[in-house]
Design a protein around this motif. Structure first.
Motif, PDB file in Angstrom:
ATOM      1  N   HIS A  74       0.755  -1.212  -0.106  1.00  0.00           N
ATOM      2  CA  HIS A  74       0.073  -0.048   0.131  1.00  0.00           C
ATOM      3  C   HIS A  74       0.813   1.164   0.031  1.00  0.00           C
ATOM      4  O   HIS A  74       1.502   1.622   0.983  1.00  0.00           O
ATOM      5  N   HIS A  76       1.591   5.504  -1.788  1.00  0.00           N
ATOM      6  CA  HIS A  76       1.067   6.625  -2.887  1.00  0.00           C
ATOM      7  C   HIS A  76       2.297   7.173  -3.075  1.00  0.00           C
ATOM      8  O   HIS A  76       2.678   8.344  -3.109  1.00  0.00           O
ATOM      9  N   ARG A  83       4.367  18.026   1.772  1.00  0.00           N
ATOM     10  CA  ARG A  83       3.561  18.620   2.500  1.00  0.00           C
ATOM     11  C   ARG A  83       4.210  18.987   3.758  1.00  0.00           C
ATOM     12  O   ARG A  83       3.537  18.969   4.959  1.00  0.00           O
ATOM     13  N   TYR A  96      -5.492  17.441  10.640  1.00  0.00           N
ATOM     14  CA  TYR A  96      -5.648  17.328   9.121  1.00  0.00           C
ATOM     15  C   TYR A  96      -6.849  17.626   8.367  1.00  0.00           C
ATOM     16  O   TYR A  96      -6.905  18.055   7.100  1.00  0.00           O
ATOM     17  N   ILE A 106      -5.101  16.530   0.396  1.00  0.00           N
ATOM     18  CA  ILE A 106      -4.647  15.723  -0.937  1.00  0.00           C
ATOM     19  C   ILE A 106      -5.027  16.738  -2.086  1.00  0.00           C
ATOM     20  O   ILE A 106      -4.182  16.502  -2.792  1.00  0.00           O
ATOM     21  N   PHE A 214     -11.379   6.013  -1.123  1.00  0.00           N
ATOM     22  CA  PHE A 214     -11.132   6.553   0.282  1.00  0.00           C
ATOM     23  C   PHE A 214     -12.653   6.810   0.654  1.00  0.00           C
ATOM     24  O   PHE A 214     -13.121   7.798   0.687  1.00  0.00           O
ATOM     25  N   HIS A 242      -9.678   2.080   1.124  1.00  0.00           N
ATOM     26  CA  HIS A 242      -9.309   2.874   2.536  1.00  0.00           C
ATOM     27  C   HIS A 242     -10.388   2.825   3.214  1.00  0.00           C
ATOM     28  O   HIS A 242     -11.577   3.484   2.958  1.00  0.00           O
ATOM     29  N   GLN A 245     -10.235   4.725   8.630  1.00  0.00           N
ATOM     30  CA  GLN A 245      -8.927   5.313   9.076  1.00  0.00           C
ATOM     31  C   GLN A 245      -9.193   6.464  10.090  1.00  0.00           C
ATOM     32  O   GLN A 245      -8.772   6.495  11.259  1.00  0.00           O
ATOM     33  N   HIS A 265      -5.970   0.518   6.771  1.00  0.00           N
ATOM     34  CA  HIS A 265      -6.098   1.374   7.895  1.00  0.00           C
ATOM     35  C   HIS A 265      -6.917   0.776   8.975  1.00  0.00           C
ATOM     36  O   HIS A 265      -6.212   0.215   9.773  1.00  0.00           O
ATOM     37  N   ASN A 319       3.005   8.523   1.865  1.00  0.00           N
ATOM     38  CA  ASN A 319       2.446   9.784   0.884  1.00  0.00           C
ATOM     39  C   ASN A 319       2.784  10.771   1.668  1.00  0.00           C
ATOM     40  O   ASN A 319       3.260  11.018   2.865  1.00  0.00           O
ATOM     41  N   GLY A 321       1.215  13.428   3.022  1.00  0.00           N
ATOM     42  CA  GLY A 321       0.186  13.916   3.959  1.00  0.00           C
ATOM     43  C   GLY A 321       0.441  13.083   5.360  1.00  0.00           C
ATOM     44  O   GLY A 321       0.225  13.872   6.326  1.00  0.00           O
TER      45      GLY A 321
HETATM   46  O1  NIG Z   1      -3.632   6.547   2.901  1.00  0.00           O
HETATM   47  N1  NIG Z   1      -6.515   8.311   3.621  1.00  0.00           N
HETATM   48  C1  NIG Z   1      -6.052   8.763   2.276  1.00  0.00           C
HETATM   49  N2  NIG Z   1      -5.349   8.530   1.788  1.00  0.00           N
HETATM   50  C2  NIG Z   1      -3.920   8.948   2.332  1.00  0.00           C
HETATM   51  C3  NIG Z   1      -3.583  10.126   2.483  1.00  0.00           C
HETATM   52  C4  NIG Z   1      -3.225  10.859   1.490  1.00  0.00           C
HETATM   53  C5  NIG Z   1      -2.735  12.294   1.810  1.00  0.00           C
HETATM   54  O2  NIG Z   1      -3.084  12.891   2.731  1.00  0.00           O
HETATM   55  O3  NIG Z   1      -2.136  12.868   0.727  1.00  0.00           O
HETATM   56  C6  NIG Z   1      -3.654   7.568   3.308  1.00  0.00           C
HETATM   57  O4  NIG Z   1      -3.245   7.935   4.578  1.00  0.00           O
END
Ligand code: NIG
Ligand code: FE
Length: 403
Positions: A74, A76, A83, A96, A106, A214, A242, A245, A265, A319, A321
């Motif tokens: 998993h 991204h 960020r 967040y 995002i 998501f 996802h 979470q 998650h 990722n 973020g």
């Molecule tokens: O896996 N939860 C959503 N997607 C990402 C976070 C992506 C981001 O903040 O850029 C995650 O945590």
């Protein structure tokens, strides 16, 4: 699925090794083990006693531990920019969700990703990929989800596949068009889901092996995710989600009812969600880097996962973020320290169960005849050392497709 170039090679044997084959319910340890490969595949993995006698080339491993090549199921990894500025804002008190609602989050990575060319996305992802490769990762899942329009989602998927040509690594590309609502569709989530289902998925089906969404208050509702799942399956894609979470929407049970490979998650998953996942064989992908970086306090329901017999995988969720890490070894340690996973659970989580989360059990994840010869050879003998250390990489050698 993109592969490294096919290889034709002589047999090779790795001898005098301790094998963690992952072929039983534990680590499948074999002392004084041998692995033999031909044409990139394992033809023997077992005790020295029963090993085939003659290989063209032999490597004495000096008693080192060999695991299957690690699998980060998993990520991204492909994205524009970073960020760090938002992290600084969070350290000063913003949440967040506050940042996401104010057009950051995002969507700020979306802007940077749209502005980047495919080649720039590949070039900026390579150092992150190389960090994972240096830890023995031989398969990586890479999601789209920062393009949020057809052209840029496809660009991300092409970049993900291109990474598999630039390095000797297997890339599993996942389409994540339903990651966030792009500004063009503000207040029109259903309209965006129409675009995802009617235009993006048909185009992405040729580039990706799975689709993800998501399922969250700041993402998409269970009903919207269900539309994505059904459209993806109609186009031959496997599905993942996802889920749970930040809040409990039972997206994980929804995904399981549709036969999803994994739900990821899961901090807020209920006992009922976990039972539904167990019945469907859906893998629980835990992401301790995001839990840590979000300073989450709600622990995923590990006891329920054990009780119901859900397979657990661990991944970086790399990722910009919520999980800016490129260390799967660190995730082993965090999975153990923060989630209470055992050494066996943690190591199965980045090998055999991570393969299951990608639908690749027939190809990778264990050391057994017939699978790709993807190996990580470690400068340790006790598997617990891989979970125990923090910020230390004992990789001795990484073998991909027998090389
Ligand atoms: O896996 N939860 C959503 N997607 C990402 C976070 C992506 C981001 O903040 O850029 C995650 O945590
Ligand atoms: Fe993620």
């Amino acid at each position: 699925m993109t592969h490294s170039r096919d290889v034709v090679q002589m047999e090779h044997s790795w001898t005098n090794a301790r094998l963690a084959t992952m072929t039983d319910d534990g680590l499948g340890l074999i002392d004084d083990g041998v692995i033999t490969s031909a044409n990139g595949r394992i033809v023997y993995a077992g005790p020295a006693d029963g090993a085939p006698t003659k290989a063209a080339k032999t490597t004495d491993c000096g008693g080192r531990l060999i695991t299957p090549g690690l699998i980060d199921c998993h990520t991204h990894l492909v994205h524009g920019g970073n960020r760090a500025n938002e992290w600084a804002m969070r350290l000063e008190g913003a949440s967040y969700e506050d940042i996401a609602r104010a057009g950051g989050g995002i969507v700020s990575t979306m802007r940077a990703t749209r502005a980047a060319s495919e080649a720039e996305l590949v070039d900026t992802a390579l150092p992150r990929l190389d960090a994972l490769i240096a830890e023995g990762v031989t398969t990586i899942e890479i999601k789209s989800g920062y393009g949020l329009d057809t052209e840029n989602e496809l660009k991300m998927l092409r970049a993900a596949r291109a990474l598999g040509e630039r390095r000797r690594i297997r890339v599993a590309p996942t389409f994540l068009g339903a990651h966030a609502l792009p500004p063009e569709y503000r207040d029109n989530g259903d309209g965006y889901i129409d675009l995802v289902c009617n235009e993006m998925i048909p185009a992405a089906a040729a580039l990706a092996t799975a689709a993800d969404a998501f399922c969250e208050g700041i993402g998409f509702s269970p009903a919207q995710c269900e539309r994505v799942i059904e459209a993806a399956q109609a186009h031959g894609l496997a599905v993942k989600l996802h889920a749970e979470q930040l809040s409990a929407l039972s997206g994980s049970a929804l995904a399981a009812r549709h036969g999803a490979l994994s739900a990821d998650h899961l901090e807020y998953a209920t006992d009922g969600d976990v039972a539904t996942m167990a019945a469907a064989g859906t893998v629980a992908v835990l992401l301790p880097g995001a839990y840590y970086f979000m300073r989450e306090t709600q622990l995923p329901p590990i006891a329920a996962m054990r009780r119901h017999g859900v397979r657990i995988a661990l991944a970086t969720d790399n990722n910009p973020g919520t999980s800016p890490t490129t260390s799967l070894l660190l995730m082993l340690n965090m999975g153990a320290t923060m989630f209470g996973l055992t050494v066996v659970e943690a190591l199965r989580g980045v090998t055999v169960n991570a393969a299951a989360a990608l639908g690749l059990c027939a190809e990778i994840g264990t050391l057994e005849a017939g699978k790709a010869c993807d190996l990580a050879i470690w400068d340790v003998t006790d598997p617990a050392e891989l979970v125990y250390r923090i910020g230390f990489n004992p990789l001795h050698q990484r073998i991909k497709d027998g090389q």
